[in-house]
Design a protein around this motif. Structure first.
Motif, mmCIF file in Angstrom:
data_model
loop_
_atom_site.group_PDB
_atom_site.id
_atom_site.type_symbol
_atom_site.label_atom_id
_atom_site.label_comp_id
_atom_site.label_asym_id
_atom_site.label_seq_id
_atom_site.Cartn_x
_atom_site.Cartn_y
_atom_site.Cartn_z
ATOM 1 N N ARG A 15 -12.228 10.840 1.791
ATOM 2 C CA ARG A 15 -10.784 10.649 1.990
ATOM 3 C C ARG A 15 -10.123 11.970 2.359
ATOM 4 N NH1 ARG A 15 -7.540 6.979 0.414
ATOM 5 N NH2 ARG A 15 -6.136 8.463 -0.582
ATOM 6 N N ILE A 37 0.115 8.122 2.305
ATOM 7 C CA ILE A 37 0.028 9.502 1.803
ATOM 8 C C ILE A 37 0.157 10.510 2.931
ATOM 9 C CG2 ILE A 37 -1.550 11.187 0.751
ATOM 10 C CD1 ILE A 37 -2.746 8.842 -0.839
ATOM 11 N N ASP A 38 -0.552 10.238 4.055
ATOM 12 C CA ASP A 38 -0.563 11.240 5.118
ATOM 13 C C ASP A 38 -0.663 10.555 6.490
ATOM 14 O OD1 ASP A 38 -0.396 13.753 6.116
ATOM 15 O OD2 ASP A 38 -2.173 14.527 5.100
ATOM 16 N N CYS A 82 0.841 -1.198 0.000
ATOM 17 C CA CYS A 82 0.000 0.000 0.000
ATOM 18 C C CYS A 82 0.880 1.253 0.000
ATOM 19 C CB CYS A 82 -0.918 -0.002 1.218
ATOM 20 S SG CYS A 82 -2.116 -1.344 1.189
ATOM 21 N N HIS A 83 0.271 2.360 -0.386
ATOM 22 C CA HIS A 83 1.034 3.598 -0.591
ATOM 23 C C HIS A 83 0.605 4.669 0.395
ATOM 24 C CE1 HIS A 83 0.841 1.300 -4.333
ATOM 25 N NE2 HIS A 83 2.077 1.721 -4.530
ATOM 26 N N ASN A 107 -10.997 2.235 0.716
ATOM 27 C CA ASN A 107 -11.610 3.481 0.242
ATOM 28 C C ASN A 107 -13.111 3.348 0.033
ATOM 29 O OD1 ASN A 107 -9.279 5.004 0.223
ATOM 30 N ND2 ASN A 107 -8.694 4.329 -1.836
ATOM 31 N N TYR A 111 -3.668 5.858 3.363
ATOM 32 C CA TYR A 111 -3.010 5.251 2.206
ATOM 33 C C TYR A 111 -3.802 5.585 0.955
ATOM 34 C CZ TYR A 111 -0.162 2.225 5.254
ATOM 35 O OH TYR A 111 0.734 1.748 6.173
ATOM 36 N N LYS A 112 -3.163 5.419 -0.170
ATOM 37 C CA LYS A 112 -3.868 5.542 -1.437
ATOM 38 C C LYS A 112 -5.017 4.521 -1.476
ATOM 39 C CE LYS A 112 -2.747 5.170 -6.356
ATOM 40 N NZ LYS A 112 -1.716 4.678 -7.275
ATOM 41 N N GLU A 113 -4.830 3.413 -0.773
ATOM 42 C CA GLU A 113 -5.797 2.312 -0.821
ATOM 43 C C GLU A 113 -6.848 2.371 0.289
ATOM 44 O OE1 GLU A 113 -2.520 2.028 -0.833
ATOM 45 O OE2 GLU A 113 -2.039 1.243 -2.819
#
Lengths: 161, 176
Positions: B106, B58-59, B55-56, B100, B81-83
């Motif tokens: 988000r 982000i914050d 997973c990516h 998501n 995460y992006k996911e």
């Protein structure tokens, strides 16, 4: 973090109450040889799956033993052991009937009726749950009884005489 | 000119280190929570297994939750995460990941709100100098909002022994 194994859930309700068991993995006895003494039998009306195009009433013959029941609908007989049953009606304290099922080798599963005093609908609820909190239900409304009556069953009488 | 460039670099470094410190804290705390957690709950519509390493992120968020009927305010760390959203609340024994598709939004500052049956739902929080308002962002749930007094939250952080926090960013817990 990457080593952690998460459990998948589709809702917080499922998280709270637990996941329903996969009924297609239930394994049933092949016969009644381990069920002990036969106690009694009864004939009732059950219904196929609940769509207007397919709905039909059927006669269910249930045989109640000390440690299990058998259900026969449409000439197909299945055996359900006491370990998977929530309760067995030893003294006819509730009516045992059938509802559709996805258990292998059992197109019909034992069910009991709840809300039978309601005038609008009855609920058939699964009795073979193997301890699962999630009961399967089949809602039988007035028009379903109309279908049964058209097939010659006595209107709103669960037992077949 | 040279001095100005040094100044710019210094400002950048300070800014980055502040953000990194929140990130580092959240990652470290999340690892700690995971090592003591007994349940890893993922809300998803998929059947696949979640692999966080793929997973990516982000914050990163470190916040104080509101108090519930049966629990006090607690520290929540969350990684967007992006996911999806990963979060845990101190002392809850559970780590949650909401895909998501299971989130209403988000966007925002992510925290959590307690349920009466001892679970924690994802929430976004907005605040002014008096009140923090938490809104549940779990999909398919009725509107659920908790409010919490900022002064109580500041006091709670002091009681918790959090020494370095900006009193004006509470319920976000950020270095002063």
């Amino acid at each position: 973090m990457s080593r952690v194994q998460f459990e998948n859930y589709s809702s917080m309700k499922e998280v709270k109450e637990g996941k329903s068991l996969d009924r297609t993995k239930f394994v049933l006895p092949k016969d009644d040889s381990s069920f002990g003494k036969k106690l009694f039998s009864e004939k009732t009306i059950c219904f196929t799956d609940y769509t207007t195009s397919k709905l039909a009433a059927k006669t269910c013959t249930a045989v109640i033993y000390e440690k299990g029941v058998s259900i026969e609908v449409n000439g197909h007989k299945s055996y359900f052991d006491a370990k998977g049953m929530d309760a067995i009606p030893f003294k006819k304290e509730f009516t045992l009937t059938a509802m559709p099922s996805e258990i292998p080798d059992a197109p019909w599963q034992p069910a009991v009726i709840i809300l039978e005093d309601e005038t609008d609908y009855w609920i058939y609820t699964s009795l073979y749950n193997k301890g699962d909190y999630h009961r399967q239900v089949q809602r039988i409304e007035g028009w379903c009884w109309g279908v049964a009556r058209a097939q010659g069953y006595k209107y709103k009488s669960l037992r077949v005489n | 000119m040279k001095a100005f460039i040094y100044f710019l670099v210094l400002v950048c470094l300070c800014g980055c280190s502040k953000k990194l410190s929140t990130k580092d804290y959240v990652v470290e705390k999340m690892n700690k929570d995971m090592s003591s957690a007994v349940r890893f709950i993922r809300l998803t519509e998929a059947d696949d297994t979640l692999d966080l390493s793929k997973c990516h992120p982000i914050d990163y968020f470190r916040t104080l939750t509101p108090a519930g009927r049966y629990c006090d305010m607690s520290e929540c760390v969350a990684i967007l995460y992006k996911e999806g959203l990963l979060y845990s609340v101190s002392g809850s024994g559970a780590v949650y990941f909401f895909d998501n598709s299971m989130l209403k939004t988000r966007y925002g500052i992510f925290s959590a709100i307690p349920t009466d049956d001892n679970y924690w739902m994802p929430a976004t929080v907005t605040f002014d100098e008096y009140v923090a308002a938490y809104e549940c962002v779990a999909n398919k749930t009725n509107r659920l909002i908790y409010t919490e007094n900022i002064d109580r939250q500041r006091q709670k952080l002091i009681d918790m022994g959090v020494k370095d926090f900006d009193p004006y960013s509470v319920p976000l817990i950020e270095p002063n």
